[in-house]
Design a protein around this motif. Structure first.
Motif, PDB file in Angstrom:
ATOM      1  N   TYR A 183      -2.515  -6.171  -5.304  1.00  0.00           N
ATOM      2  CA  TYR A 183      -1.293  -6.937  -5.059  1.00  0.00           C
ATOM      3  C   TYR A 183      -1.478  -7.789  -3.805  1.00  0.00           C
ATOM      4  CZ  TYR A 183      -0.431  -2.689  -2.241  1.00  0.00           C
ATOM      5  OH  TYR A 183      -0.548  -1.630  -1.373  1.00  0.00           O
ATOM      6  N   GLY A 184      -0.429  -8.528  -3.461  1.00  0.00           N
ATOM      7  CA  GLY A 184      -0.529  -9.516  -2.397  1.00  0.00           C
ATOM      8  C   GLY A 184      -0.134  -9.022  -1.032  1.00  0.00           C
ATOM      9  N   GLN A 185       0.800  -9.722  -0.398  1.00  0.00           N
ATOM     10  CA  GLN A 185       1.136  -9.482   1.002  1.00  0.00           C
ATOM     11  C   GLN A 185       2.193  -8.398   1.205  1.00  0.00           C
ATOM     12  OE1 GLN A 185      -0.646 -11.646   3.476  1.00  0.00           O
ATOM     13  NE2 GLN A 185      -1.775 -11.694   1.550  1.00  0.00           N
ATOM     14  N   GLY A 186       2.598  -7.725   0.149  1.00  0.00           N
ATOM     15  CA  GLY A 186       3.491  -6.582   0.316  1.00  0.00           C
ATOM     16  C   GLY A 186       4.890  -6.755  -0.221  1.00  0.00           C
ATOM     17  N   SER A 187       5.209  -7.912  -0.817  1.00  0.00           N
ATOM     18  CA  SER A 187       6.573  -8.106  -1.325  1.00  0.00           C
ATOM     19  C   SER A 187       6.919  -7.107  -2.420  1.00  0.00           C
ATOM     20  CB  SER A 187       6.750  -9.537  -1.838  1.00  0.00           C
ATOM     21  OG  SER A 187       5.870  -9.793  -2.919  1.00  0.00           O
ATOM     22  N   ALA A 207      -4.766  -4.149  -1.396  1.00  0.00           N
ATOM     23  CA  ALA A 207      -3.617  -4.915  -0.901  1.00  0.00           C
ATOM     24  C   ALA A 207      -4.073  -6.143  -0.117  1.00  0.00           C
ATOM     25  CB  ALA A 207      -2.754  -4.027  -0.009  1.00  0.00           C
ATOM     26  N   GLY A 208      -3.113  -7.032   0.149  1.00  0.00           N
ATOM     27  CA  GLY A 208      -3.342  -8.144   1.050  1.00  0.00           C
ATOM     28  C   GLY A 208      -4.032  -9.348   0.454  1.00  0.00           C
ATOM     29  N   MET A 249      -4.341 -12.855  -0.501  1.00  0.00           N
ATOM     30  CA  MET A 249      -3.614 -13.986   0.069  1.00  0.00           C
ATOM     31  C   MET A 249      -3.424 -15.099  -0.941  1.00  0.00           C
ATOM     32  SD  MET A 249      -7.043 -13.876   0.515  1.00  0.00           S
ATOM     33  CE  MET A 249      -7.313 -13.147   2.146  1.00  0.00           C
ATOM     34  N   PRO A 295      -6.819 -17.221  -2.691  1.00  0.00           N
ATOM     35  CA  PRO A 295      -7.686 -16.083  -2.355  1.00  0.00           C
ATOM     36  C   PRO A 295      -9.097 -16.528  -1.982  1.00  0.00           C
ATOM     37  CG  PRO A 295      -7.283 -16.208  -4.723  1.00  0.00           C
ATOM     38  CD  PRO A 295      -6.346 -17.170  -4.084  1.00  0.00           C
ATOM     39  N   LYS A 306     -12.455 -11.944   0.165  1.00  0.00           N
ATOM     40  CA  LYS A 306     -11.520 -10.973  -0.406  1.00  0.00           C
ATOM     41  C   LYS A 306     -12.016 -10.477  -1.755  1.00  0.00           C
ATOM     42  CE  LYS A 306      -7.651  -8.702   0.183  1.00  0.00           C
ATOM     43  NZ  LYS A 306      -7.475  -7.790   1.335  1.00  0.00           N
ATOM     44  N   SER A 354      -2.613 -16.032  -7.576  1.00  0.00           N
ATOM     45  CA  SER A 354      -3.629 -15.702  -6.574  1.00  0.00           C
ATOM     46  C   SER A 354      -4.165 -14.290  -6.753  1.00  0.00           C
ATOM     47  CB  SER A 354      -3.050 -15.875  -5.164  1.00  0.00           C
ATOM     48  OG  SER A 354      -2.734 -17.219  -4.915  1.00  0.00           O
ATOM     49  N   ASP A 410      -5.383 -25.022   3.370  1.00  0.00           N
ATOM     50  CA  ASP A 410      -4.738 -23.800   2.882  1.00  0.00           C
ATOM     51  C   ASP A 410      -3.285 -24.061   2.473  1.00  0.00           C
ATOM     52  OD1 ASP A 410      -4.980 -21.076   2.188  1.00  0.00           O
ATOM     53  OD2 ASP A 410      -3.991 -20.435   4.019  1.00  0.00           O
TER      54      ASP A 410
END
Length: 381
Positions: free
Chosen positions: A38-42, A67-68, A70, A73, A77, A100, A278
């Motif tokens: 998953y991404g940034q934690g939402s 996790a994390g 971005m 990507p 990562k 992403s 970015d």
């Protein structure tokens, strides 16, 4: 139409509640250890992580968190994820997020199955993965259609290149509109513009007249515009969000591309812009498309005229391009490069580097050169 072979291997579950109803049964087809990406934690804030973790545990799975991931990507990562897969003997990857997250996981799944560097294998050796760790996708932000194919867009920061990399395709995908409801309007609209861009770029490639793929592409474009406008009236319009989620899938499941070449030059320009800045992908496309289309409208007058009449209900090719530009402003999307959130100041010198490193597409109405790409970018300032 050109000759083609069409195969669609991705089992797709669509509609509110489909994750709770069907994910558990799908997981029974795979081994015990699952990489939950998953991404940034939402997803931990809106309850999606808890729901999916509960389903995984009820199915007897051991969860390894990745996790994390971005937006845009990175290749680093990807390598981090591949190492996690190898170290934990992961049997299955579940990507929960937008394009992403799903893009990253597609390349992770392939990289984990080879000792070769995927980037070098594809860009230098021109060889592509034929095995990968199986994966599934749960879409929480629609627009890219990444869950529908094996292509991924990855930023290689050491090379300053953002480009398409081929990896795994998902065995199954869940498109549950309820999972997108916490997204703010701006994110939904920028994702939807990516869908519109996919359909436009597919449509404007080379093809014969009266091609059914063109007709379907025009329908997807029209429906995307209609439902984006519905969200401008009511951002919580669940039906509009649902329609846009399926538009995104239709734009990238291969149907529109059958029997034709495509024009993805605007995407290539935005990818390199993203490598240096970015910036948000959909927003970058919104800035670039009108400027690019003003350059090539005369090279595909018939197609642009049809686009103008069907999608925006105006009479001429040039009016269609300007209607697109007005629609972008109507949606509150950026219209100038200076409006983009960027990690660097966007100067003529930066744009020169973007243009000089941009991939050139040969199947669009007229092939550009790097100098004209630079002119297009400068017109976006």
């Amino acid at each position: 139409m050109n000759n083609f072979i069409y195969e669609y291997p991705i089992k797709t579950f669509f509609g509110e509640g489909c994750v709770g109803q069907h994910l558990g049964s799908q997981l029974q087809n795979y081994g015990k250890t699952v990489l939950l990406a998953y991404g940034q934690g939402s997803i931990k804030k809106n309850g999606i992580y808890e729901e999916i973790s509960s389903i995984l545990k009820a199915a007897g799975k051991t969860i390894v968190d990745f996790a994390g991931i971005m937006p845009n990507p990175t290749y680093d990562k990807v390598q981090e994820g591949a190492a996690l897969v190898r170290e934990n003997h992961v049997d299955f990857i579940l990507a929960v997020g937008g394009g992403s997250v799903i893009d990253c996981c597609k390349v992770v799944a392939a990289q984990a199955k080879t000792d070769q560097d995927i980037w070098e294998m594809e860009f230098s050796g021109h060889r592509y993965p034929d095995k990968w760790v199986p994966m599934g996708a749960v879409v929480t932000a629609a627009g890219t259609g990444s869950e529908m194919n094996s292509g991924a867009v990855i930023t290689n920061e050491s090379k300053m290149i953002k480009a398409g990399v081929f990896g795994a395709h998902a065995d199954f995908a869940f498109l549950d509109t309820a999972y997108t409801l916490s997204l703010p309007a701006g994110q939904v609209l920028s994702g939807a513009f990516d869908t519109l861009s996919h359909a436009m770029e597919t449509y404007l490639g080379t093809s014969d007249q009266d091609n059914v793929s063109d007709d379907v592409a025009l329908a997807v474009m029209r429906n995307t515009v209609v439902n984006m406008r519905r969200l401008l009236v009511d951002v919580n319009d669940r039906q509009a969000r649902s329609n846009l989620m399926w538009d995104a899938a239709m734009a990238e499941n291969g149907i529109l591309k059958c029997g034709r070449l495509t024009d993805f030059q605007a995407h290539q320009i935005e990818h390199q812009l993203g490598a240096y800045t970015d910036c948000n992908h959909g927003q970058g496309l919104a800035v670039i498309h009108p400027a690019y289309y003003r350059h090539i409208v005369g090279d595909a007058l018939e197609k642009f005229t049809r686009f103008a009449k069907v999608v925006f209900e105006v009479d001429t090719a040039e009016a269609g391009v300007e209607a697109l530009a007005a629609f972008i402003r109507e949606c509150g999307l950026p219209v100038r490069l200076g409006e983009l959130k960027s990690k660097v100041e966007i100067t003529p010198e930066v744009l020169r580097k973007v243009a000089d490193s941009c991939n050139i597409i040969g199947s669009n109405p007229r092939q550009l050169d790097k100098e004209e790409i630079y002119q297009i970018l400068m017109e976006c300032i």
